[in-house]
Design a protein around this motif. Structure first.
Motif, PDB file in Angstrom:
ATOM      1  N   PRO A 158       1.501 -11.774   5.935  1.00 31.52           N
ATOM      2  CA  PRO A 158       2.421 -10.844   5.255  1.00 31.52           C
ATOM      3  C   PRO A 158       2.583  -9.665   6.361  1.00 31.52           C
ATOM      4  O   PRO A 158       1.606  -8.992   6.382  1.00 31.52           O
ATOM      5  CB  PRO A 158       2.108 -10.460   4.244  1.00 31.52           C
ATOM      6  N   SER A 159       4.022  -9.337   6.886  1.00 33.39           N
ATOM      7  CA  SER A 159       3.928  -8.163   7.714  1.00 33.39           C
ATOM      8  C   SER A 159       4.114  -6.935   6.994  1.00 33.39           C
ATOM      9  O   SER A 159       3.598  -6.052   7.144  1.00 33.39           O
ATOM     10  CB  SER A 159       4.913  -8.551   9.045  1.00 33.39           C
ATOM     11  N   LYS A 160       5.524  -6.893   6.492  1.00 36.37           N
ATOM     12  CA  LYS A 160       5.973  -5.758   5.664  1.00 36.37           C
ATOM     13  C   LYS A 160       4.915  -5.228   4.467  1.00 36.37           C
ATOM     14  O   LYS A 160       4.451  -4.080   4.667  1.00 36.37           O
ATOM     15  CB  LYS A 160       7.182  -5.713   5.426  1.00 36.37           C
ATOM     16  N   PRO A 161       4.353  -6.147   3.632  1.00 39.33           N
ATOM     17  CA  PRO A 161       3.652  -5.532   2.546  1.00 39.33           C
ATOM     18  C   PRO A 161       2.467  -4.909   3.255  1.00 39.33           C
ATOM     19  O   PRO A 161       1.865  -4.050   2.440  1.00 39.33           O
ATOM     20  CB  PRO A 161       3.843  -6.656   1.495  1.00 39.33           C
ATOM     21  N   PRO A 179      -1.031   0.275   3.633  1.00 37.99           N
ATOM     22  CA  PRO A 179      -1.896   1.390   4.192  1.00 37.99           C
ATOM     23  C   PRO A 179      -1.309   2.791   4.467  1.00 37.99           C
ATOM     24  O   PRO A 179      -1.783   3.686   4.318  1.00 37.99           O
ATOM     25  CB  PRO A 179      -2.346   0.802   5.726  1.00 37.99           C
ATOM     26  N   ALA A 180      -0.021   2.603   4.674  1.00 39.02           N
ATOM     27  CA  ALA A 180       0.678   3.949   4.883  1.00 39.02           C
ATOM     28  C   ALA A 180       0.974   4.459   3.591  1.00 39.02           C
ATOM     29  O   ALA A 180       0.958   5.580   3.381  1.00 39.02           O
ATOM     30  CB  ALA A 180       2.237   3.377   5.195  1.00 39.02           C
ATOM     31  N   ASP A 181       1.154   3.875   2.514  1.00 36.16           N
ATOM     32  CA  ASP A 181       1.522   4.293   1.054  1.00 36.16           C
ATOM     33  C   ASP A 181       0.007   5.076   0.681  1.00 36.16           C
ATOM     34  O   ASP A 181      -0.068   5.778   0.027  1.00 36.16           O
ATOM     35  CB  ASP A 181       1.689   3.277   0.175  1.00 36.16           C
ATOM     36  N   SER A 182      -1.058   4.195   1.032  1.00 34.75           N
ATOM     37  CA  SER A 182      -2.559   4.533   0.741  1.00 34.75           C
ATOM     38  C   SER A 182      -2.807   5.951   1.587  1.00 34.75           C
ATOM     39  O   SER A 182      -3.362   6.873   0.952  1.00 34.75           O
ATOM     40  CB  SER A 182      -3.330   3.378   1.258  1.00 34.75           C
ATOM     41  N   PHE A 183      -2.538   5.896   2.670  1.00 28.40           N
ATOM     42  CA  PHE A 183      -2.621   7.111   3.452  1.00 28.40           C
ATOM     43  C   PHE A 183      -1.857   8.260   2.807  1.00 28.40           C
ATOM     44  O   PHE A 183      -2.416   9.317   2.932  1.00 28.40           O
ATOM     45  CB  PHE A 183      -2.235   6.843   5.082  1.00 28.40           C
ATOM     46  N   GLU A 184      -0.503   8.206   2.687  1.00 25.62           N
ATOM     47  CA  GLU A 184       0.267   9.287   1.978  1.00 25.62           C
ATOM     48  C   GLU A 184      -0.323   9.775   0.635  1.00 25.62           C
ATOM     49  O   GLU A 184      -0.436  10.648   0.494  1.00 25.62           O
ATOM     50  CB  GLU A 184       1.732   8.946   1.906  1.00 25.62           C
ATOM     51  N   ALA A 185      -0.993   8.676  -0.084  1.00 32.16           N
ATOM     52  CA  ALA A 185      -1.331   9.096  -1.250  1.00 32.16           C
ATOM     53  C   ALA A 185      -2.677   9.856  -1.056  1.00 32.16           C
ATOM     54  O   ALA A 185      -2.998  10.876  -1.966  1.00 32.16           O
ATOM     55  CB  ALA A 185      -1.657   7.870  -2.117  1.00 32.16           C
ATOM     56  N   THR A 186      -3.450   9.248  -0.407  1.00 34.03           N
ATOM     57  CA  THR A 186      -4.736  10.095   0.099  1.00 34.03           C
ATOM     58  C   THR A 186      -4.210  11.451   0.579  1.00 34.03           C
ATOM     59  O   THR A 186      -5.005  12.644   0.425  1.00 34.03           O
ATOM     60  CB  THR A 186      -5.725   9.388   1.130  1.00 34.03           C
ATOM     61  N   THR A 187      -3.194  11.710   1.260  1.00 34.25           N
ATOM     62  CA  THR A 187      -2.960  12.906   2.238  1.00 34.25           C
ATOM     63  C   THR A 187      -2.441  13.978   0.929  1.00 34.25           C
ATOM     64  O   THR A 187      -2.728  14.896   0.914  1.00 34.25           O
ATOM     65  CB  THR A 187      -1.822  12.490   3.154  1.00 34.25           C
ATOM     66  N   VAL A 188      -1.660  13.174  -0.097  1.00 32.36           N
ATOM     67  CA  VAL A 188      -1.229  14.254  -1.098  1.00 32.36           C
ATOM     68  C   VAL A 188      -2.216  14.477  -1.813  1.00 32.36           C
ATOM     69  O   VAL A 188      -2.387  16.012  -2.224  1.00 32.36           O
ATOM     70  CB  VAL A 188      -0.245  13.364  -1.805  1.00 32.36           C
ATOM     71  N   GLY A 189      -3.311  13.480  -2.398  1.00 34.63           N
ATOM     72  CA  GLY A 189      -4.341  14.101  -2.955  1.00 34.63           C
ATOM     73  C   GLY A 189      -5.269  15.196  -2.346  1.00 34.63           C
ATOM     74  O   GLY A 189      -5.848  16.108  -2.928  1.00 34.63           O
TER      75      GLY A 189
END
Length: 127
Positions: A47-50, A55-65
Motif C-alpha cells: 500500500p503506497s498512499k495509506p 507517517p506524515a499525519d503522525s509527524f504532524e500530530a507530533t509536531t502540533v503536540g
C-alpha cells in the motif's frame, strides 16, 4: 521427489531464525508453496498512499503536540520570569530605601560627631 524439494527449501521464517532475531511480519510467517516460487498473481501489493500518509499525519500530530507543549512551557517560563522581575524590582526599591536611610543616618551621626567635638573643645578650653 516434489515432497523432498519442499523439505529441502527453507521458508523465510526458518531463514530469519537462522540469521538471528528479527521482527517477523504476518506475510513472512506464511509457509512457502510446495514449488518454492510464488507466481506474480500471489505477490502482495504494497500500500503506497495509506502508509505514506500515516507517517506524515503522525509527524504532524507530533509536531502540533510539541508546539502546544512548547507554548505551555514558554508561557509558564514567561510568567515565572515576570514574577521574578516584579520581586526583583520590589527588592531593589527596598534596598534603595535602606541605602537612603543609611546615608541620612551617616550624615546625622557625622553632624553629631562635629557637635560633640566642638563641645569637648569648649570644655577643654575652659579647664
Amino acid at each position: 521427489m516434489e515432497g523432498e524439494s519442499s523439505l529441502l527449501t527453507p521458508n523465510k521464517r526458518v531463514m530469519n531464525i537462522i540469521k538471528g532475531p528479527k521482527q517477523t511480519t504476518p506475510q513472512e510467517m506464511e509457509p512457502t508453496p510446495a514449488g518454492g516460487d510464488e507466481s506474480p498473481s500471489k505477490k502482495r501489493k504494497t500500500p503506497s498512499k495509506p502508509s505514506t500518509l500515516e507517517p506524515a499525519d503522525s509527524f504532524e500530530a507530533t509536531t502540533v503536540g510539541a508546539v502546544r507543549e512548547f507554548s505551555v512551557l514558554f508561557s509558564e517560563f514567561s510568567e515565572a520570569l515576570s514574577e521574578r522581575a516584579a520581586d526583583d524590582a520590589t527588592k531593589m526599591k527596598e534596598l534603595d530605601c535602606i541605602l537612603t536611610e543609611a546615608k541620612n543616618l551617616e550624615a546625622h551621626l557625622t553632624e553629631k560627631k562635629k557637635l560633640l567635638k566642638q563641645t569637648l573643645d569648649q570644655i577643654s578650653g575652659k579647664l
